[in-house]
Design a protein around this motif. Sequence first.
Motif, mmCIF file in Angstrom:
data_model
loop_
_atom_site.group_PDB
_atom_site.id
_atom_site.type_symbol
_atom_site.label_atom_id
_atom_site.label_comp_id
_atom_site.label_asym_id
_atom_site.label_seq_id
_atom_site.Cartn_x
_atom_site.Cartn_y
_atom_site.Cartn_z
ATOM 1 N N ASN A 44 48.342 22.507 64.806
ATOM 2 C CA ASN A 44 49.512 21.839 64.838
ATOM 3 C C ASN A 44 49.589 20.474 64.479
ATOM 4 N N GLU A 94 51.439 17.782 65.315
ATOM 5 C CA GLU A 94 51.346 17.024 66.425
ATOM 6 C C GLU A 94 50.002 16.616 66.810
ATOM 7 N N SER A 121 47.915 13.205 66.437
ATOM 8 C CA SER A 121 47.203 12.626 67.399
ATOM 9 C C SER A 121 45.838 12.340 67.314
ATOM 10 N N TYR A 163 56.381 12.132 65.688
ATOM 11 C CA TYR A 163 55.519 13.194 66.439
ATOM 12 C C TYR A 163 54.786 12.157 67.234
ATOM 13 N N LYS A 172 49.840 12.812 71.758
ATOM 14 C CA LYS A 172 49.604 13.422 72.977
ATOM 15 C C LYS A 172 49.072 12.463 73.704
#
Length: 423
Positions: free
Chosen positions: A8, A10, A14, A105, A108
């Motif tokens: 993914n 994101e 991250s 984005y 996280k």
Amino acid sequence: MNLPRFLNREIIISLLVASFPVLCLAYGKGYNLPPILLLVAALGFCWQFKKVNYTTQVKWVLSSFSIYFLTYLASTLYYGGSLSEIDMPSRFVLVLPIFLLLLLYPPKVNILTSGFIIGSIIAGVVAMIHIYDFKTGRAFSDLYKSIHPSLKGYMPIQSGNMAMTLGLISLTISIYYLDQKSWWKFTLSLIAALLGIYASFLSGSRGGWVFLPFAIIYLAFSNRQFISKKIAIFSIVVLGTAVFSLSQNTEIKTRLNEATQEIVQYQKGHDQTSSLGARFELWKSAIYTTEQHPIIGAGYQGREILREKWAHEGLVNAQVIKNFLDSHSHNQFLEDLSVRGVIGLTALLAIFIIPLSIFVKNHSITNSSQQKMINQCGAISVIMMVGYCLSQAMFRHNSGMIFYSLMTVILLATSISMREKQS
């Protein structure tokens, strides 16, 4: 076709972001690779930047970072300096695409905090290897690069300051986990904090220790609502014991004693060429230069000419000027003031004040402990950099430019994105 979760975008972004604190002090120039990868990723998504919500906070960040670079460019063009003078400050512009990417984005939070914790642990372990295995005397010193190739690219002052920031960010994260009653994460992040701070002390970078009490006071005040008296007493005992233990370390004790002696000797007028004595003389020179060119500064070449003049007139120590003629002022505020005048100093203050005000503002309007933690990490990073800049021209070094600019946009993008989701 849907990508697997671990592919993914994101998650990938991250992980790239988290790799920055992880690699920062893992080897001599570990801070270089993650920004390059993030910039390449940002340019790959630049066609999406029109989707960014350009709030007032975003515009202030873009403006302040751009203006800071433009003051360098304007000064270079006005005084006919070399274009190499704008190479390092260009980092403040190059991180802006990364900033916009992270607004699209956002990192996280669990991955980002893990990166800080791992990075702080690595800083402590690497510093101890340097001192106790390589016997370098000061951690993060490339003077001993012949001992091991991994030492090449370190600078004890810059690297020690980075370690201190990573340690204090880990301390901030530990307070969050304490609030969440996640005991193993609290313990791990607290150990990481102590290792990061210890690494800074092993580096002997005394300028990085000055604002440590201010950072602790800020964290205590910001988290006063859930820090009980028992926790406060326990924390004071632990920190007090840690500080006392650090003060008994031979290398650290030597550095502190040297600082005291150098100040005493300088006040008596005996030794102006010591580490601190030379700094004081360079600060005097910068002040004299500012008096001559208060608005736009003297430029780098003009500053060198004036330094020789002050030495010839006996206003500053001639040997110090000879040794540091083309060097910086060992104070970022006086450096910008003497080279780019009040205009340069104002631009410098803006890249501290604007991010700090955003972190403080976003901290005050949320009830989320996670958002408060991110904003406290950002505030701590800015506060500590201000402290470092009092005794070192951090932005005359590639590592300082990259560390502050990238760290700031990472935490700003996370903070602003979390605020937008909340509203």
